[in-house]
Structures are given as structure tokens and as C-alpha cells.
Design a protein around this motif. Structure first.
Motif, PDB file in Angstrom:
ATOM      1  N   UNK B  67      11.921   6.204   3.316  1.00  0.00           N
ATOM      2  CA  UNK B  67      12.384   4.940   2.716  1.00  0.00           C
ATOM      3  C   UNK B  67      11.814   3.736   3.456  1.00  0.00           C
ATOM      4  N   UNK B  68      11.809   3.844   4.790  1.00  0.00           N
ATOM      5  CA  UNK B  68      11.273   2.744   5.597  1.00  0.00           C
ATOM      6  C   UNK B  68       9.773   2.559   5.351  1.00  0.00           C
ATOM      7  N   UNK B  69       9.080   3.672   5.165  1.00  0.00           N
ATOM      8  CA  UNK B  69       7.626   3.576   5.006  1.00  0.00           C
ATOM      9  C   UNK B  69       7.217   3.215   3.580  1.00  0.00           C
ATOM     10  N   UNK B 115      -7.104  -0.899   7.119  1.00  0.00           N
ATOM     11  CA  UNK B 115      -5.877  -1.698   7.040  1.00  0.00           C
ATOM     12  C   UNK B 115      -4.662  -0.790   6.843  1.00  0.00           C
ATOM     13  N   UNK B 116      -4.806   0.166   5.925  1.00  0.00           N
ATOM     14  CA  UNK B 116      -3.715   1.102   5.658  1.00  0.00           C
ATOM     15  C   UNK B 116      -3.355   1.897   6.908  1.00  0.00           C
ATOM     16  N   UNK B 117      -4.385   2.360   7.629  1.00  0.00           N
ATOM     17  CA  UNK B 117      -4.139   3.142   8.857  1.00  0.00           C
ATOM     18  C   UNK B 117      -3.431   2.286   9.901  1.00  0.00           C
ATOM     19  N   UNK B 118      -3.860   1.029  10.025  1.00  0.00           N
ATOM     20  CA  UNK B 118      -3.223   0.123  10.990  1.00  0.00           C
ATOM     21  C   UNK B 118      -1.745  -0.081  10.661  1.00  0.00           C
ATOM     22  N   UNK B 119      -1.475  -0.276   9.364  1.00  0.00           N
ATOM     23  CA  UNK B 119      -0.079  -0.503   8.960  1.00  0.00           C
ATOM     24  C   UNK B 119       0.774   0.720   9.294  1.00  0.00           C
ATOM     25  N   UNK B 120       0.259   1.905   8.964  1.00  0.00           N
ATOM     26  CA  UNK B 120       1.034   3.119   9.250  1.00  0.00           C
ATOM     27  C   UNK B 120       1.285   3.269  10.748  1.00  0.00           C
ATOM     28  N   UNK B 121       0.230   3.061  11.536  1.00  0.00           N
ATOM     29  CA  UNK B 121       0.362   3.195  12.990  1.00  0.00           C
ATOM     30  C   UNK B 121       1.352   2.193  13.553  1.00  0.00           C
ATOM     31  N   UNK B 122       1.171   0.925  13.190  1.00  0.00           N
ATOM     32  CA  UNK B 122       2.017  -0.144  13.734  1.00  0.00           C
ATOM     33  C   UNK B 122       3.469   0.032  13.291  1.00  0.00           C
ATOM     34  N   UNK B 123       3.644   0.392  12.037  1.00  0.00           N
ATOM     35  CA  UNK B 123       4.993   0.560  11.497  1.00  0.00           C
ATOM     36  C   UNK B 123       5.733   1.695  12.198  1.00  0.00           C
ATOM     37  N   UNK B 124       5.012   2.776  12.476  1.00  0.00           N
ATOM     38  CA  UNK B 124       5.669   3.917  13.116  1.00  0.00           C
ATOM     39  C   UNK B 124       6.104   3.566  14.544  1.00  0.00           C
ATOM     40  N   UNK B 125       5.329   2.693  15.213  1.00  0.00           N
ATOM     41  CA  UNK B 125       5.721   2.280  16.573  1.00  0.00           C
ATOM     42  C   UNK B 125       7.047   1.510  16.521  1.00  0.00           C
TER      43      UNK B 125
END
Lengths: 311, 259
Positions: B67-69, B115-125
Motif C-alpha cells: 500500500x505504501x509503495x 528514476x523509478x529505481x531511485x524512487x523505489x530505493x529511497x522510499x524503502x529507506x
């Protein structure tokens, strides 16, 4: 006060006025066929524990997924994605989207406004001792309102108001910036909504553009002689649209690469139109409705509370 | 959107929740900078997998993580599509929609995927940070980093009273629903504004009561923030180790520096 009234009115003769806003009974309306199911679901909601129950109630249950796609020549694919039946969180830029240089720049733009708001807070809390709790509580209320889902029929999704328009009217634009910066931090940390690297950009779009436009429109409309209801409606609507336009500008500036900034800006602006345009209008009604409620029920709050807002 | 604040899971006892919040904030910040400045998608994706693995090991409900992602990911999907068709020069394929030809470009797609990879990485942190650190300890750590006292004070008050107001507004919303306050669009709007208005009125009233209660407990206009204890040896060691790992991974994955 309101809560007590609600609880007692369940057994008292209902009123039509109350029925209109759903706070209490009213003359029995014609029931829709699904009323029994709805009532059963509501009763089930009441049985859940207190904090969880409140969370459950505010949750987006099922957005009306109509699957309607806004057809626009150049944006068919983007519009399709936008019309997916998921909650729309277009207002906040997600974590990681902005390159570091832009993230730092937007922080630099946001910081003076936050500092100015904090100075205002310090000054006013010296004059009025209970001002800090007031700002904290109004901030919590605005945070809560901004988390309440609103169905946006044109996009087939649910979205949420930004709440900065009504906050700016109540406590002024400077303090709204402070409150927005805190709300955005909480949302970024605990709801994965927005982000830490994009916090500066989100403060600028929501806490600065949204708050100052809302406050400015309300003040200007009142000076032009418009009734307060119309002024509040315009403030809510333009504050929402200003937030959305600023967000689009921030995204386009950071992401246009070697392409044209104008094209990218127009495309992003257009991609979020199905959600944000009607949402702005709904936010206008919300802003006016909240002000009307306060004026009807507790007008003295607007007069006696040293909030320094435009109301 | 208001399902659960992630910090509901921070009251579990595990290795992550025992770490000093200042250390967690510093590590999260360093990792965020590494992910956002990464020129290749490998590092952000590695961070994403690592964080997601840790979240799974902490037994956080997968539904909540999804849900968060989901929401940021839909925004990113729009941006990837726009970037693919707007930026770049090398054509990949063309689409004809309504008589209008759209050409996808390789550079745009590559940029969009990064960009997509950055968002996933940053969001998971950030997700992991929120799951491992309670709000009051984050505020305490922020005060330790010399963030404005007034800002932290308002943040603590806001965080505390969000739940109080939520309970109250939840009762009102339930009452409105029982009285079919949301059965038609116009009625729903009237109910919604009444609910929001009542919440604001209640917040004004509660502010007075809160101030009285705080004064009775010795509040004189400023909340006392005691000094934070110095970082322990274990926390200092962990901070140094993880910062080194992040720097090494950044050099290796993000820019391909292999020595």
C-alpha cells in the motif's frame, strides 16, 4: 460539544437541518436498496477498537473504479495511468524523484518561509501563552482533514484535500507553512507519502504556494466586497490549484532533461488535470463549508482566538 | 490513505529498534543521498531489495508495504511514460494514437527507469526508518541536531493530538454514516464539511484544555528538552561501519569505481 449532541440525538426527535449534514437523524429519508448493508457495515465499524476504528473509518474503502479514461491525444498512456482506480496522491512529490541539486534548491527556497513562520510563532506565543498548543491542535486538525478521502468522480479515484486554504484563513500563511512542513515530515516518515529529499519542494508547493495563494485570494476577495462564503470557496480552490501547479513546475524543472521545459510542464499539468481540477473545486466547497460551520456554531472562535488568520 | 502510521511497529523489540535514533537518521540520510545521486539503477535497486528484505524479516504485513509503495509508484509510472516520449533522441518504437504519432526514445526510457529505481530505493529507506523508529524519538533526535525548538514542540503536539482528534472525528464519521450521511454526493459533501468543521472547532476547544493541563504540569511557554545522552560505543561503531559500507557501495555500484 458536537460529540455529545451526536450521542444524545440518537434517541431524540430528529431535525431536518441535522439530517442534511448527516450529523443527526432528520425525517426518515427514502432508503436505498443497499441501506441495510451500509448500516451493518457501519455497525461493524463501531465495534472495532478506538484508534483502529478511527483509522478504519478514514480508510479509503473502495473508490468508485469506473475505469474511465480521459482521452487526450498526446497523453493517452499517461492519462490511463492517472485514471487507474487507486488513491491519487498527486500533490506530493515522492521520495527520490528530484535530483539532489533540485532537492537542495527547493530546501533553500522553503527555509526562509519556515523561519519566518517560526519567528511569527515565537512572537505571537509571547503575547498569548496558549498559542503554541493552539497551532499544534489546529495543525493536527488540518492534518486529519487532509487525510480524509474525497471521491473524484472524473478520475474514478479517491484523493484528499490539501487543507492549506482553510489553515491559512484560520492561522495565517506563515504558520500554515510551519504546520505544513511538520505534516509533510510526518507523512513522509510514517505514511511514505512525499519524502525527505523532496520535503523542501513539497513545502514550497503546499506550505508556501498553497498557503499564500489561499490567504491572498481570501483577503483580496473580502476587500473586493465578496461575501465570506465565496471568498473562502475561491481561497480553497485556488490554494489547491496553486499547490498542484507548483508541483508540476517543480517536476518539470527537474525532469525535462534535454527536452523542452514547457512541453514537460504542460504534459505533467495535463496528466493530473482529471484529479486535481475537480479536487480544487471540492476543496473550495470544503473550505467554505468549514468556515460556515465555525461561523454558525462557534463564531466567537474566529473573533476571540488570536490566530491572526484572515477570517 | 490513513491506514496505519508505520511507527506502530516500532514498539516491537528488535535489533533495529534498539539502535539510537540519531544513528538511524544519519545512516538513512547518507543512504538517501547515495541513492538519489546514483548514476546507475544498480545501487538503488540493491538498497530496495535490502530494505524490503529487512522489512520482511521484521514481519511487517506485506499488504501495508504494498500500500505504501503503490501510490508513489503510480506517480512514477506516469513520469516514466512522459519521459520516454518527451526526452531523448534515439527512437525505440512509435505509437499512433488518434492520428498522432508518439515516438519512444531510448534515452528517455533509460532516464525514466533510473528514476523509478531511485524512487523505489529511497522510499524503502524511509519506510524502514519509519518502521524502526518511534515518532517521539525521531523528534528527540532532531532536537539533538539543533532543529528549531518551536518546530519540534509543535510537531510533538501535532503528533499527539492527531490520534485524539482522529478518535473524535471517527466517532462523528460513524454517526454520520449510520444516519446515511454519505448516501448521495451532495449530502456527502455537506456531511464531510460538517465533519471537518467539527474537527476544527474541537481542536480549538482542546487547545485551551491542553494548555491548562500543561501549565498545571509546569509548562511556562516552552517544553523542556533535556540533553541527549552521548552515543554508546556500539552505536558509534555501527555508524562508522554502515557509513563506510554505504560509501564503498556508492563508489562501486553507483559510478562503477572498481579501483
Amino acid at each position: 460539544m458536537i460529540d455529545d449532541r451526536v450521542k444524545t440525538r440518537t434517541t431524540v426527535t430528529p431535525s431536518k437541518a441535522g439530517a442534511r449534514n448527516g450529523l443527526h437523524g432528520g425525517s426518515i429519508p427514502r432508503l436505498p436498496r443497499t441501506a441495510g448493508i451500509a448500516a451493518a457495515r457501519n455497525l461493524r465499524n463501531l465495534e472495532i477498537g478506538s484508534r483502529k476504528r478511527a483509522l478504519e473509518i478514514f480508510r479509503v474503502e473502495k473508490c468508485p473504479a469506473r475505469g474511465g479514461i480521459t482521452i487526450s491525444k498526446g497523453l493517452a498512456a499517461a492519462a490511463f495511468l492517472c485514471a487507474l482506480p487507486s488513491p491519487a496522491f498527486a500533490m506530493h512529490i515522492s521520495e527520490g524523484i528530484l535530483p539532489i541539486s533540485w532537492a537542495v534548491l527547493w530546501y533553500a527556497v522553503a527555509l526562509p518561509f519556515v523561519a519566518w513562520g517560526l519567528r511569527d510563532l515565537r512572537r505571537r506565543s509571547e503575547e498569548t501563552p496558549w498559542f503554541k498548543p493552539l497551532v499544534g491542535l489546529v495543525g493536527a486538525a488540518v492534518f486529519l482533514i487532509s487525510c480524509m478521502p474525497i471521491p473524484v468522480p472524473s478520475a474514478g479515484t479517491c484523493s484528499h484535500p490539501s487543507g492549506t486554504g482553510i489553515a491559512a484563513i484560520l492561522i495565517g500563511p506563515g504558520l500554515t507553512t510551519v504546520v505544513a512542513s511538520i505534516a509533510l515530515t510526518l507523512q513522509a516518515l510514517f505514511l511514505a507519502h512525499g519524502g525527505i529529499t523532496t520535503l523542501g519542494a513539497n513545502i514550497v508547493s503546499m506550505g508556501v504556494a498553497g498557503a499564500w495563494v489561499g490567504w491572498g485570494v481570501f483577503t483580496a476577495a473580502r476587500r473586493l466586497g465578496l461575501p465570506w462564503f465565496a471568498a473562502a470557496f475561491l481561497a480553497g480552490m485556488f490554494s489547491d490549484w496553486a499547490t498542484y501547479a507548483t508541483t508540476s513546475l517543480e517536476l518539470a524543472a527537474a525532469l525535462h532533461g534535454d527536452g523542452s521545459f514547457t512541453t514537460m510542464f504542460s504534459l505533467i499539468l495535463l496528466a493530473f488535470v482529471p484529479t486535481q481540477l475537480p479536487l480544487g473545486i471540492l476543496e473550495g466547497f470544503l473550505c467554505a463549508g468549514v468556515l460556515k460551520f465555525i461561523r454558525n456554531r462557534r463564531p466567537e472562535l474566529l473573533r476571540t482566538v488570536p490566530a491572526g488568520g484572515a477570517a | 490513505m490513513f491506514d496505519l502510521f508505520s511507527d506502530i511497529f516500532t514498539y516491537r523489540d528488535n535489533a533495529l529498534t534498539r539502535i539510537d535514533p540519531r544513528v538511524k537518521l544519519l545512516i538513512a540520510l547518507a543512504a538517501l543521498i547515495a541513492v538519489v545521486t546514483s548514476a546507475r539503477p544498480v545501487l538503488p535497486l540493491a538498497v530496495f531489495v535490502l530494505c524490503l528484505g529487512t522489512i520482511a524479516a521484521l514481519r511487517i504485513p506485506a499488504k501495508l508495504v504494498a500500500l505504501r509503495l503503490a501510490a508513489p509508484f503510480s506517480t512514477v509510472a506516469i513520469l516514466v511514460v512522459i519521459q520516454t516520449f518527451v526526452t531523448g533522441t534515439t527512437p525505440l518504437f512509435s505509437l499512433t494514437l488518434g492520428g498522432w504519432t508518439l515516438t519512444a526514445k531510448a534515452e528517455g526510457l533509460r532516464q525514466g527507469l533510473l528514476l523509478g529505481a531511485r524512487v523505489l530505493g529511497a522510499l524503502s529507506i524511509v519506510l524502514l526508518l519509519g518502521i524502526a523508529t518511534p515518532a517521539h524519538r525521531i523528534f528527540q533526535a532532531l532536537r539533538g541536531f539543533r532543529i528549531s525548538k518551536e518546530w519540534v514542540e509543535i510537531a510533538i503536539l501535532m503528533y499527539r493530538y492527531i490520534f485524539v482528534l482522529m478518535d473524535r472525528a471517527g466517532d462523528l464519521a460513524a454517526a454520520q454514516r449510520l444516519r446515511l450521511g454519505y448516501t448521495a454526493p451532495r449530502r456527502a459533501l455537506a456531511s464531510f464539511t460538517a465533519l471537518a468543521g467539527a474537527t476544527v472547532v474541537h481542536s480549538f476547544e482542546q487547545a485551551g484544555r491542553t494548555h491548562d493541563a500543561m501549565r498545571l504540569r509546569g509548562y511556562r511557554g516552552t517544553m523542556p528538552f533535556g540533553p541527549l545522552p552521548a552515543l554508546g560505543r556500539r552505536d558509534r561503531g555501527l555508524l562508522a561501519l554502515l557509513l563506510t559500507v554505504i560509501a564503498a557501495a556508492y563508489g562501486f555500484f553507483a559510478w562503477g569505481i572498481t579501483g
